[in-house]
Design a protein around this motif. Structure first.
Motif, PDB file in Angstrom:
ATOM      1  N   GLY A  35       0.813  -1.207   0.000  1.00 26.72           N
ATOM      2  CA  GLY A  35       0.000   0.000   0.000  1.00 26.72           C
ATOM      3  C   GLY A  35       0.846   1.255   0.000  1.00 26.72           C
ATOM      4  N   ARG A  36       1.923   1.251   0.768  1.00 30.98           N
ATOM      5  CA  ARG A  36       2.823   2.413   0.793  1.00 30.98           C
ATOM      6  C   ARG A  36       3.511   2.593  -0.559  1.00 30.98           C
ATOM      7  NH1 ARG A  36       3.772   0.173   5.878  1.00 30.98           N
ATOM      8  NH2 ARG A  36       5.741  -0.800   5.225  1.00 30.98           N
ATOM      9  N   LEU A  37       3.794   1.480  -1.209  1.00 35.21           N
ATOM     10  CA  LEU A  37       4.390   1.540  -2.538  1.00 35.21           C
ATOM     11  C   LEU A  37       3.428   2.205  -3.521  1.00 35.21           C
ATOM     12  CD1 LEU A  37       6.474   0.836  -4.702  1.00 35.21           C
ATOM     13  CD2 LEU A  37       5.510  -1.478  -4.779  1.00 35.21           C
ATOM     14  N   ARG A  48       6.075  13.670 -11.468  1.00 36.53           N
ATOM     15  CA  ARG A  48       7.083  13.464 -12.520  1.00 36.53           C
ATOM     16  C   ARG A  48       6.494  12.971 -13.833  1.00 36.53           C
ATOM     17  NH1 ARG A  48      12.175  10.301  -9.655  1.00 36.53           N
ATOM     18  NH2 ARG A  48      12.491  11.738  -7.892  1.00 36.53           N
ATOM     19  N   GLY A  49       5.351  12.304 -13.735  1.00 34.90           N
ATOM     20  CA  GLY A  49       4.795  11.630 -14.895  1.00 34.90           C
ATOM     21  C   GLY A  49       5.186  10.165 -14.890  1.00 34.90           C
ATOM     22  N   PHE A  50       4.342   9.328 -15.464  1.00 36.65           N
ATOM     23  CA  PHE A  50       4.589   7.890 -15.479  1.00 36.65           C
ATOM     24  C   PHE A  50       5.861   7.547 -16.249  1.00 36.65           C
ATOM     25  CE2 PHE A  50       4.007   3.780 -17.652  1.00 36.65           C
ATOM     26  CZ  PHE A  50       3.871   2.949 -16.554  1.00 36.65           C
ATOM     27  N   ASP A  51       6.007   8.127 -17.427  1.00 34.30           N
ATOM     28  CA  ASP A  51       7.151   7.800 -18.284  1.00 34.30           C
ATOM     29  C   ASP A  51       8.485   8.162 -17.640  1.00 34.30           C
ATOM     30  OD1 ASP A  51       5.670   6.673 -20.327  1.00 34.30           O
ATOM     31  OD2 ASP A  51       5.404   8.580 -21.374  1.00 34.30           O
ATOM     32  N   ARG A  52       8.496   9.252 -16.886  1.00 33.83           N
ATOM     33  CA  ARG A  52       9.754   9.741 -16.314  1.00 33.83           C
ATOM     34  C   ARG A  52      10.055   9.159 -14.936  1.00 33.83           C
ATOM     35  NH1 ARG A  52       7.403  14.085 -18.702  1.00 33.83           N
ATOM     36  NH2 ARG A  52       6.586  14.881 -16.739  1.00 33.83           N
ATOM     37  N   THR A  53       9.172   8.306 -14.444  1.00 27.88           N
ATOM     38  CA  THR A  53       9.393   7.650 -13.159  1.00 27.88           C
ATOM     39  C   THR A  53       9.875   6.225 -13.395  1.00 27.88           C
ATOM     40  OG1 THR A  53       7.628   8.946 -12.102  1.00 27.88           O
ATOM     41  CG2 THR A  53       8.345   6.952 -10.978  1.00 27.88           C
ATOM     42  N   THR A  54      11.028   5.892 -12.876  1.00 29.83           N
ATOM     43  CA  THR A  54      11.581   4.549 -13.064  1.00 29.83           C
ATOM     44  C   THR A  54      11.288   3.676 -11.839  1.00 29.83           C
ATOM     45  OG1 THR A  54      13.713   5.083 -12.045  1.00 29.83           O
ATOM     46  CG2 THR A  54      13.461   5.550 -14.407  1.00 29.83           C
ATOM     47  N   VAL A  55      11.451   2.387 -12.023  1.00 24.72           N
ATOM     48  CA  VAL A  55      11.313   1.457 -10.903  1.00 24.72           C
ATOM     49  C   VAL A  55      12.343   1.789  -9.828  1.00 24.72           C
ATOM     50  CG1 VAL A  55      11.582  -0.954 -10.198  1.00 24.72           C
ATOM     51  CG2 VAL A  55      10.318  -0.398 -12.288  1.00 24.72           C
ATOM     52  N   ARG A  56      13.523   2.199 -10.251  1.00 25.22           N
ATOM     53  CA  ARG A  56      14.558   2.591  -9.292  1.00 25.22           C
ATOM     54  C   ARG A  56      14.113   3.806  -8.485  1.00 25.22           C
ATOM     55  NH1 ARG A  56      20.635   3.006 -11.383  1.00 25.22           N
ATOM     56  NH2 ARG A  56      20.189   0.762 -11.521  1.00 25.22           N
ATOM     57  N   ASP A  57      13.433   4.766  -9.149  1.00 24.67           N
ATOM     58  CA  ASP A  57      12.901   5.935  -8.445  1.00 24.67           C
ATOM     59  C   ASP A  57      11.911   5.513  -7.363  1.00 24.67           C
ATOM     60  OD1 ASP A  57      14.308   7.731 -10.055  1.00 24.67           O
ATOM     61  OD2 ASP A  57      12.673   7.892 -11.511  1.00 24.67           O
ATOM     62  N   LEU A  58      11.032   4.601  -7.728  1.00 18.55           N
ATOM     63  CA  LEU A  58      10.018   4.116  -6.781  1.00 18.55           C
ATOM     64  C   LEU A  58      10.680   3.435  -5.593  1.00 18.55           C
ATOM     65  CD1 LEU A  58       7.319   2.594  -9.183  1.00 18.55           C
ATOM     66  CD2 LEU A  58       7.022   4.557  -7.680  1.00 18.55           C
ATOM     67  N   PHE A  70       9.416  -6.174  -7.407  1.00 20.79           N
ATOM     68  CA  PHE A  70       8.890  -7.259  -8.227  1.00 20.79           C
ATOM     69  C   PHE A  70       8.339  -8.417  -7.398  1.00 20.79           C
ATOM     70  CE2 PHE A  70      12.136  -5.080 -10.852  1.00 20.79           C
ATOM     71  CZ  PHE A  70      11.260  -4.566 -11.813  1.00 20.79           C
ATOM     72  N   HIS A  71       8.431  -8.307  -6.081  1.00 21.05           N
ATOM     73  CA  HIS A  71       7.725  -9.250  -5.215  1.00 21.05           C
ATOM     74  C   HIS A  71       6.240  -8.914  -5.187  1.00 21.05           C
ATOM     75  CE1 HIS A  71      11.348 -11.175  -3.858  1.00 21.05           C
ATOM     76  NE2 HIS A  71      11.840 -10.074  -3.313  1.00 21.05           N
ATOM     77  N   HIS A  72       5.909  -7.661  -5.493  1.00 26.14           N
ATOM     78  CA  HIS A  72       4.529  -7.189  -5.458  1.00 26.14           C
ATOM     79  C   HIS A  72       3.910  -7.040  -6.840  1.00 26.14           C
ATOM     80  CE1 HIS A  72       5.103  -6.349  -1.210  1.00 26.14           C
ATOM     81  NE2 HIS A  72       6.130  -5.553  -1.470  1.00 26.14           N
ATOM     82  N   PHE A  73       4.695  -6.584  -7.801  1.00 23.62           N
ATOM     83  CA  PHE A  73       4.189  -6.322  -9.149  1.00 23.62           C
ATOM     84  C   PHE A  73       5.182  -6.825 -10.191  1.00 23.62           C
ATOM     85  CE2 PHE A  73       2.525  -2.961  -6.380  1.00 23.62           C
ATOM     86  CZ  PHE A  73       1.163  -3.090  -6.602  1.00 23.62           C
ATOM     87  N   LYS A  74       4.649  -7.277 -11.328  1.00 25.54           N
ATOM     88  CA  LYS A  74       5.508  -7.788 -12.393  1.00 25.54           C
ATOM     89  C   LYS A  74       6.267  -6.670 -13.097  1.00 25.54           C
ATOM     90  CE  LYS A  74       2.610 -11.807 -13.449  1.00 25.54           C
ATOM     91  NZ  LYS A  74       1.752 -12.457 -14.488  1.00 25.54           N
ATOM     92  N   LYS A  76       6.027  -1.993 -14.170  1.00 29.40           N
ATOM     93  CA  LYS A  76       5.513  -0.666 -13.835  1.00 29.40           C
ATOM     94  C   LYS A  76       4.071  -0.487 -14.302  1.00 29.40           C
ATOM     95  CE  LYS A  76       7.186   3.115 -15.699  1.00 29.40           C
ATOM     96  NZ  LYS A  76       7.946   4.314 -16.081  1.00 29.40           N
ATOM     97  N   ASP A  77       3.700  -1.150 -15.411  1.00 32.58           N
ATOM     98  CA  ASP A  77       2.313  -1.086 -15.888  1.00 32.58           C
ATOM     99  C   ASP A  77       1.344  -1.608 -14.838  1.00 32.58           C
ATOM    100  OD1 ASP A  77       3.196  -0.080 -18.270  1.00 32.58           O
ATOM    101  OD2 ASP A  77       2.944  -1.943 -19.406  1.00 32.58           O
ATOM    102  N   GLU A  78       1.728  -2.690 -14.165  1.00 32.48           N
ATOM    103  CA  GLU A  78       0.864  -3.261 -13.129  1.00 32.48           C
ATOM    104  C   GLU A  78       0.713  -2.306 -11.955  1.00 32.48           C
ATOM    105  OE1 GLU A  78       1.628  -7.113 -11.613  1.00 32.48           O
ATOM    106  OE2 GLU A  78       0.855  -8.130 -13.407  1.00 32.48           O
ATOM    107  N   ILE A  79       1.747  -1.573 -11.655  1.00 32.01           N
ATOM    108  CA  ILE A  79       1.670  -0.596 -10.566  1.00 32.01           C
ATOM    109  C   ILE A  79       0.682   0.509 -10.939  1.00 32.01           C
ATOM    110  CG2 ILE A  79       2.945   1.113  -9.213  1.00 32.01           C
ATOM    111  CD1 ILE A  79       5.441  -0.622  -9.598  1.00 32.01           C
ATOM    112  N   LEU A  80       0.781   0.995 -12.163  1.00 31.15           N
ATOM    113  CA  LEU A  80      -0.135   2.041 -12.620  1.00 31.15           C
ATOM    114  C   LEU A  80      -1.577   1.557 -12.589  1.00 31.15           C
ATOM    115  CD1 LEU A  80      -0.573   4.852 -13.853  1.00 31.15           C
ATOM    116  CD2 LEU A  80      -0.178   3.839 -16.111  1.00 31.15           C
ATOM    117  N   GLU A  81      -1.804   0.342 -13.059  1.00 30.78           N
ATOM    118  CA  GLU A  81      -3.164  -0.203 -13.036  1.00 30.78           C
ATOM    119  C   GLU A  81      -3.678  -0.325 -11.599  1.00 30.78           C
ATOM    120  OE1 GLU A  81      -5.781  -4.015 -14.669  1.00 30.78           O
ATOM    121  OE2 GLU A  81      -3.620  -4.234 -14.353  1.00 30.78           O
ATOM    122  N   ALA A  82      -2.824  -0.762 -10.686  1.00 30.30           N
ATOM    123  CA  ALA A  82      -3.239  -0.928  -9.294  1.00 30.30           C
ATOM    124  C   ALA A  82      -3.600   0.410  -8.658  1.00 30.30           C
ATOM    125  CB  ALA A  82      -2.137  -1.612  -8.494  1.00 30.30           C
ATOM    126  N   VAL A  83      -2.832   1.449  -8.963  1.00 32.56           N
ATOM    127  CA  VAL A  83      -3.145   2.791  -8.457  1.00 32.56           C
ATOM    128  C   VAL A  83      -4.536   3.205  -8.918  1.00 32.56           C
ATOM    129  CG1 VAL A  83      -2.578   5.248  -8.666  1.00 32.56           C
ATOM    130  CG2 VAL A  83      -0.757   3.579  -8.252  1.00 32.56           C
TER     131      VAL A  83
END
Length: 219
Positions: A35-37, A48-58, A70-74, A76-83
């Motif tokens: 949830g915090r993620l 920043r925008g989705f495109d400019r945000t990296t997994v490393r940034d997160l 990647f224990h939670h999501f496959k 970055k697309d899955e993260i966006l969908e979950a949000v």
């Protein structure tokens, strides 16, 4: 003379069924690590925008290793969908509860306006912004799933607006009224401040009085 709308409340036939359906949908516990993620992702995608945000940034913002995401999501697309998924489900549940508690058609309109203002200017504000502006970054299959959820939310609005038009409380084409309200309420994120002396409830009352044709005196 009291308007007939003051005592009328639209009985949405599927309201109870929708409530049950939404309650059964899985959402992420905001207090959990996942949830915090998602909260952090909503913030970074917003600023920043989705495109400019990296997994490393997160990962850096949350304070974990990149691989841990990647224990939670496959991906970055899955993260966006979950949000987007959790935001729509959370706010639709609030709307259903508010409609259930409304005593009149006017109260239902007010509840819809207030709930949307709270979603835009409250805890889900950043996620709502992501939902609107990062929509095209979702793959088509994920867009389709989110669209189905959005349609549930919009059906509640259009059901109440349509009844209000039939009863003379609103005037116009329901779809157009909804689109205009969507734009006006969304735009409040650029100027409304909760510490500015006007509460969300007071703002909702003002919006209602601006759009209805036959204002019903408040008790």
């Amino acid at each position: 003379m009291e308007s007939p709308m003051s005592s009328k409340v639209i009985e949405l036939p599927s309201l109870e069924a929708l409530g049950t359906r939404l309650a059964a949908m899985d959402t992420v516990d905001p207090a959990s690590a996942k949830g915090r993620l998602l909260q952090t992702a909503a913030h970074l995608f917003h600023v920043r925008g989705f495109d400019r945000t990296t997994v490393r940034d997160l990962a850096s913002a949350v304070g974990i290793q990149s691989g841990s995401i990647f224990h939670h999501f496959k991906n970055k697309d899955e993260i966006l969908e979950a949000v987007m998924h959790d935001t729509i489900v959370f706010n639709t549940r609030l709307v259903i509860d508010a409609l259930r508690a409304s005593a009149s058609l006017q109260d239902q309109l007010l509840a819809l306006i207030r709930c949307e203002l709270e979603s835009i200017n409250g805890v889900t504000g950043e996620a709502m912004n992501v939902l609107v502006f990062e929509w095209r970054n979702l793959p088509e299959d994920k867009q389709s799933r989110i669209l189905k959820l959005r349609d549930i939310y919009e059906s509640l609005w259009l059901g109440v607006i349509s009844e209000a038009c039939r009863e003379g409380l609103l005037r116009g084409e329901p779809f157009v009224i909804r689109r205009l309200l969507t734009g006006a309420l969304s735009w409040t994120s650029t100027w409304y401040r909760k510490d500015g002396g006007l509460s969300v409830a007071q703002l909702a009352e003002q919006v209602l009085q601006m759009v209805i044709c036959q204002p019903v005196p408040r008790a």
